[in-house]
Write an enzyme that holds these catalytic residues in place. Structure first.
Site, PDB file in Angstrom:
ATOM      1  N   LYS A   1      37.847  43.336  53.064  1.00 56.66           N
ATOM      2  CA  LYS A   1      38.518  43.833  51.857  1.00 56.66           C
ATOM      3  C   LYS A   1      37.703  44.997  51.330  1.00 56.66           C
ATOM      4  CE  LYS A   1      42.167  42.662  49.394  1.00 56.66           C
ATOM      5  NZ  LYS A   1      43.374  42.016  49.903  1.00 56.66           N
TER       6      LYS A   1
HETATM    7  P1  NAD Z   1      51.013  46.653  43.191  1.00 56.17           P
HETATM    8  O1  NAD Z   1      49.928  47.496  42.614  1.00 56.17           O
HETATM    9  O2  NAD Z   1      52.089  47.314  43.981  1.00 56.17           O
HETATM   10  O3  NAD Z   1      51.721  45.811  42.032  1.00 56.17           O
HETATM   11  C1  NAD Z   1      51.008  45.039  41.116  1.00 56.17           C
HETATM   12  C2  NAD Z   1      51.967  44.596  40.023  1.00 56.17           C
HETATM   13  O4  NAD Z   1      51.242  43.773  39.105  1.00 56.17           O
HETATM   14  C3  NAD Z   1      52.536  45.738  39.182  1.00 56.17           C
HETATM   15  O5  NAD Z   1      53.867  45.419  38.798  1.00 56.17           O
HETATM   16  C4  NAD Z   1      51.632  45.751  37.953  1.00 56.17           C
HETATM   17  O6  NAD Z   1      52.271  46.313  36.811  1.00 56.17           O
HETATM   18  C5  NAD Z   1      51.382  44.273  37.778  1.00 56.17           C
HETATM   19  N1  NAD Z   1      50.157  44.002  37.032  1.00 56.17           N
HETATM   20  C6  NAD Z   1      48.978  44.657  37.069  1.00 56.17           C
HETATM   21  N2  NAD Z   1      48.110  44.117  36.212  1.00 56.17           N
HETATM   22  C7  NAD Z   1      48.740  43.095  35.614  1.00 56.17           C
HETATM   23  C8  NAD Z   1      48.374  42.150  34.635  1.00 56.17           C
HETATM   24  N3  NAD Z   1      47.162  42.176  34.070  1.00 56.17           N
HETATM   25  N4  NAD Z   1      49.293  41.229  34.265  1.00 56.17           N
HETATM   26  C9  NAD Z   1      50.507  41.202  34.834  1.00 56.17           C
HETATM   27  N5  NAD Z   1      50.921  42.070  35.755  1.00 56.17           N
HETATM   28  C10 NAD Z   1      50.049  42.998  36.137  1.00 56.17           C
HETATM   29  O7  NAD Z   1      50.258  45.537  44.055  1.00 56.17           O
HETATM   30  P2  NAD Z   1      50.857  44.652  45.239  1.00 56.17           P
HETATM   31  O8  NAD Z   1      50.537  45.314  46.530  1.00 56.17           O
HETATM   32  O9  NAD Z   1      52.261  44.275  44.934  1.00 56.17           O
HETATM   33  O10 NAD Z   1      49.903  43.368  45.168  1.00 56.17           O
HETATM   34  C11 NAD Z   1      50.167  42.284  44.275  1.00 56.17           C
HETATM   35  C12 NAD Z   1      49.353  41.075  44.696  1.00 56.17           C
HETATM   36  O11 NAD Z   1      49.700  40.706  46.033  1.00 56.17           O
HETATM   37  C13 NAD Z   1      47.829  41.264  44.708  1.00 56.17           C
HETATM   38  O12 NAD Z   1      47.223  40.059  44.339  1.00 56.17           O
HETATM   39  C14 NAD Z   1      47.535  41.578  46.157  1.00 56.17           C
HETATM   40  O13 NAD Z   1      46.194  41.266  46.512  1.00 56.17           O
HETATM   41  C15 NAD Z   1      48.534  40.667  46.839  1.00 56.17           C
HETATM   42  N6  NAD Z   1      48.870  41.052  48.210  1.00 56.17           N
HETATM   43  C16 NAD Z   1      49.419  42.270  48.480  1.00 56.17           C
HETATM   44  C17 NAD Z   1      49.766  42.570  49.796  1.00 56.17           C
HETATM   45  C18 NAD Z   1      50.443  43.874  50.158  1.00 56.17           C
HETATM   46  O14 NAD Z   1      50.838  44.026  51.325  1.00 56.17           O
HETATM   47  N7  NAD Z   1      50.646  44.805  49.248  1.00 56.17           N
HETATM   48  C19 NAD Z   1      49.515  41.649  50.815  1.00 56.17           C
HETATM   49  C20 NAD Z   1      48.965  40.415  50.496  1.00 56.17           C
HETATM   50  C21 NAD Z   1      48.648  40.132  49.183  1.00 56.17           C
END
Ligand code: NAD
Length: 387
Positions: free
Chosen positions: A79
């Site tokens: 990571k």
């Molecule tokens: P992203 O940045 O595209 O979206 C994050 C979302 O969370 C946004 O809507 C943002 O406004 C919201 N957010 C941010 N801070 C917040 C808070 N304090 N309270 C509530 N909402 C909040 O990120 P993503 O890629 O969608 O990732 C989201 C989660 O999924 C993370 O935990 C990430 O580690 C996990 N994840 C992502 C992937 C991927 O392929 N993108 C894969 C596995 C896991």
């Protein structure tokens, strides 16, 4: 073996100096942690967030090790991140920071060594800059990152893969546990890449999404939200609360709202011992990484809430990354239908093996998922002579 698996193979912190548009110089700190590479090259996302630090990145890197093993893709776990709030930064500033960071970690990443991907606040554009910075030194290297734009070797289907994978796992769970999804009300925290795709795929299947939220707060409609009409807000990163005709709720209220299935898809540590008791959903699908604290997990277990753990639920992202990387290496392109079919197969197989382990040993899905992942990594580590 315990000592080998609990610590990281390599952890680096790098200085990332950036000249802002106003002439001011800011020096950010970037991290890359490679937890374990017994089963293949290190693999894991890069997040840009003010709370990113070595401890957080280290914990997320180890989750990647167990996740890649659980879904049986040939990667280890890593990571990375930069402690920064990119929201107020211009695209030029983010690009400069990304290139600096890529150069600073370029000696520890590589197509067969460590392959970054997007995570919180990073996206296909950030991956394109990383690929370009790396390729400038090493020659054209699309396989150095996944989650790239399609035009630069990205795979059709990868962007949706994590959210779609969440839904494939939920579908498998609904068959196993006799849940009729079209009777369920779903609440999703986070409307970024993962949350918006999960919401959109569920809506397309006729499942009612009653609550959604982003950084600014959430919206609730007991009759179901019209997800397609909200997607432009996710793309433009505009607040969901701008939409009229819905009840406006806080992120805390979303977690406790009247729903059947809760999908945390934003940040970690949001379900804690302070709110776990008030959660009304019977099933939680952890799309975010580590959304539930250890204390909360115990409370939910006692309440009989079913939790599909992060390393299983959101593994569609890394499975999709594996498909993209394999296509880049082979210089071959799959159609999106093939991508989604392979993704479905991987997710269902991982769900089946986890649920069978959990039911046969009478342990939680989380314990089962970790046990399977850890055992596979330990086996590979032993065969390679680490121990
Ligand atoms: P992203 O940045 O595209 O979206 C994050 C979302 O969370 C946004 O809507 C943002 O406004 C919201 N957010 C941010 N801070 C917040 C808070 N304090 N309270 C509530 N909402 C909040 O990120 P993503 O890629 O969608 O990732 C989201 C989660 O999924 C993370 O935990 C990430 O580690 C996990 N994840 C992502 C992937 C991927 O392929 N993108 C894969 C596995 C896991």
């Amino acid at each position: 073996m315990y000592d080998v698996l609990k610590s990281s193979y390599r952890e680096i912190s790098v200085q990332v100096p950036v000249r802002l548009d106003n002439g001011e110089l800011r020096v950010f700190t970037g991290y890359r942690v490679q937890h374990n590479g017994a089963r293949g090259p290190y693999k894991g996302g890069i997040r840009y967030h003010p709370t990113a630090d070595l401890d957080e990145v280290r914990a997320l890197a180890s989750l990647m090790t167990w996740k890649t093993a659980l879904v049986d893709v040939p990667f280890g776990g890593a990571k990375g991140g930069i402690a920064v709030d990119p929201m107020g930064m211009s695209p030029r500033e983010v690009q400069t920071m990304t290139r600096r960071f890529t150069n600073a970690i370029s000696h520890v990443i590589g197509v067969n060594r460590d392959i970054p991907a997007p995570d919180v606040n990073t996206n296909a554009q950030v991956m394109a800059w990383m690929m370009d910075a790396f390729s400038g030194r090493q020659g054209y290297t699309p396989a150095i990152v996944t989650g790239k734009p399609i035009e630069l070797g990205g795979a059709p289907g990868r962007e949706a893969a994590t959210g779609r994978g969440v839904v494939y796992v939920l579908e498998a769970a609904s068959h196993r546990w006799d849940i009729n999804l079209t009777d369920c009300r779903v609440a999703i925290q986070g409307f970024g890449n993962v949350g918006s795709w999960a919401a959109s795929v569920l809506h397309g299947m006729g499942v009612k999404v009653v609550a959604l939220s982003d950084l600014h707060g959430g919206i609730y409609n007991a009759n179901g939200l019209d997800v397609p009409s909200l997607l432009h807000l996710s793309v433009a990163r505009r607040p969901l609360t701008e939409v009229g005709g819905c009840e406006v709720i806080t992120n805390e209220e979303l977690l406790e709202c009247d729903c059947d299935i809760l999908i945390p898809a934003a940040l970690g540590d949001v379900i804690t011992d302070r709110n776990a008791e008030r959660i009304r959903a019977h099933t939680i699908v952890e799309a975010a990484n580590h959304p539930t604290t250890t204390e909360a997990d115990k409370i939910l277990g006692d309440m009989g809430v079913r939790v599909i753990p992060d390393i299983l639920a959101n593994a569609g992202g890394v499975a999709g990354s594996y498909f993209e990387w394999a296509q880049n290496i082979q210089q071959f392109k799959w159609k999106e239908e093939r991508f989604n079919q392979e993704l479905r197969d991987v997710m269902i197989k991982a769900f089946d093996v986890t649920v069978e382990f959990a039911e046969s040993r009478d342990v939680s899905m989380r314990r089962a998922a970790f046990a399977i992942g850890i055992e596979r990594v330990a086996k590979a580590a032993r065969m390679r002579g680490y121990v």
